[in-house]
Design a protein around this motif. Sequence first.
Motif, mmCIF file in Angstrom:
data_model
loop_
_atom_site.group_PDB
_atom_site.id
_atom_site.type_symbol
_atom_site.label_atom_id
_atom_site.label_comp_id
_atom_site.label_asym_id
_atom_site.label_seq_id
_atom_site.Cartn_x
_atom_site.Cartn_y
_atom_site.Cartn_z
ATOM 1 N N LYS A 63 0.841 -1.204 0.000
ATOM 2 C CA LYS A 63 0.000 0.000 0.000
ATOM 3 C C LYS A 63 0.874 1.252 0.000
ATOM 4 C CE LYS A 63 -4.068 -1.837 2.377
ATOM 5 N NZ LYS A 63 -4.836 -1.805 3.638
ATOM 6 N N LYS A 64 1.926 1.245 0.827
ATOM 7 C CA LYS A 64 2.818 2.413 0.888
ATOM 8 C C LYS A 64 3.472 2.665 -0.468
ATOM 9 C CE LYS A 64 4.041 1.866 5.761
ATOM 10 N NZ LYS A 64 5.119 1.504 6.689
ATOM 11 N N VAL A 65 3.939 1.582 -1.111
ATOM 12 C CA VAL A 65 4.581 1.724 -2.417
ATOM 13 C C VAL A 65 3.574 2.254 -3.436
ATOM 14 C CG1 VAL A 65 5.591 0.414 -4.345
ATOM 15 C CG2 VAL A 65 6.359 -0.010 -2.001
ATOM 16 N N ALA A 66 2.365 1.707 -3.424
ATOM 17 C CA ALA A 66 1.333 2.144 -4.369
ATOM 18 C C ALA A 66 0.991 3.618 -4.161
ATOM 19 C CB ALA A 66 0.083 1.281 -4.231
ATOM 20 N N ILE A 67 0.892 4.032 -2.917
ATOM 21 C CA ILE A 67 0.583 5.431 -2.618
ATOM 22 C C ILE A 67 1.706 6.332 -3.116
ATOM 23 C CG2 ILE A 67 0.387 7.104 -0.727
ATOM 24 C CD1 ILE A 67 -1.228 4.912 0.774
ATOM 25 N N GLU A 68 2.944 5.937 -2.861
ATOM 26 C CA GLU A 68 4.083 6.751 -3.298
ATOM 27 C C GLU A 68 4.154 6.804 -4.816
ATOM 28 O OE1 GLU A 68 6.844 9.457 -3.338
ATOM 29 O OE2 GLU A 68 5.817 8.817 -1.520
ATOM 30 N N GLU A 69 3.897 5.667 -5.476
ATOM 31 C CA GLU A 69 3.889 5.666 -6.936
ATOM 32 C C GLU A 69 2.787 6.577 -7.463
ATOM 33 O OE1 GLU A 69 3.605 1.583 -8.140
ATOM 34 O OE2 GLU A 69 5.717 1.191 -7.699
ATOM 35 N N GLY A 70 1.622 6.543 -6.809
ATOM 36 C CA GLY A 70 0.522 7.420 -7.206
ATOM 37 C C GLY A 70 0.890 8.884 -7.046
ATOM 38 N N ARG A 71 1.579 9.187 -5.958
ATOM 39 C CA ARG A 71 2.014 10.575 -5.737
ATOM 40 C C ARG A 71 3.002 10.999 -6.818
ATOM 41 N NH1 ARG A 71 2.777 9.933 0.673
ATOM 42 N NH2 ARG A 71 0.646 10.412 1.259
ATOM 43 N N VAL A 73 3.293 9.799 -9.853
ATOM 44 C CA VAL A 73 2.555 9.992 -11.101
ATOM 45 C C VAL A 73 1.839 11.345 -11.074
ATOM 46 C CG1 VAL A 73 0.574 9.173 -12.440
ATOM 47 C CG2 VAL A 73 2.292 7.545 -11.644
ATOM 48 N N GLY A 74 1.232 11.672 -9.946
ATOM 49 C CA GLY A 74 0.553 12.958 -9.802
ATOM 50 C C GLY A 74 1.509 14.131 -9.961
ATOM 51 N N ARG A 75 2.700 14.000 -9.344
ATOM 52 C CA ARG A 75 3.691 15.078 -9.482
ATOM 53 C C ARG A 75 4.129 15.226 -10.936
ATOM 54 N NH1 ARG A 75 5.189 13.403 -4.171
ATOM 55 N NH2 ARG A 75 6.690 11.847 -4.811
ATOM 56 N N GLU A 76 4.350 14.091 -11.600
ATOM 57 C CA GLU A 76 4.769 14.131 -13.000
ATOM 58 C C GLU A 76 3.680 14.748 -13.867
ATOM 59 O OE1 GLU A 76 7.246 14.140 -16.018
ATOM 60 O OE2 GLU A 76 7.840 13.472 -14.015
ATOM 61 N N GLU A 77 2.425 14.385 -13.611
ATOM 62 C CA GLU A 77 1.320 14.985 -14.360
ATOM 63 C C GLU A 77 1.259 16.495 -14.109
ATOM 64 O OE1 GLU A 77 -2.160 12.825 -13.175
ATOM 65 O OE2 GLU A 77 -1.654 11.089 -14.422
ATOM 66 N N GLY A 78 1.508 16.886 -12.875
ATOM 67 C CA GLY A 78 1.531 18.316 -12.550
ATOM 68 C C GLY A 78 2.642 19.043 -13.284
#
Length: 126
Positions: A63-71, A73-78
């Motif tokens: 879960k921690k890895v998935a959350i960090e990966e999601g973050r 991806v969000g930063r990259e999209e930003g």
Amino acid sequence: MKRGENRAKAFNLHFLRGSVFEKIFDLAEFTKLTKREQQMYNSEVKRRRDNENTTFFAVNEAKKVAIEEGREVGREEGRDEGREERTLEFTQNLIRATDCEDSKIAELCHVTLDYVKEVRSNLARE
């Protein structure tokens, strides 16, 4: 049915079906075991708890890895959105401030000629 419930039914003592009494009956059954059987039982309980804890830990780490990966991806999209906005602003500023041809603006902004034409068209509508 659990062992404690069977015993309570055998004696027709319905009030003994509660979880506290079941635990007492289970403990009494455990104490009847030989030392070797108690060790085997304890080993099995420890193995099951270890498996449960290992699974719990692995799930939480995933879960921690998935959350960090999601973050990430969000930063990259930003970042991508920010670059797109800067490109749009730069293109708009060149169109407004200069008499450059669309092909020159496209070259300076590193965009396609169609993009520059679209931006110019949108500016004309404003």
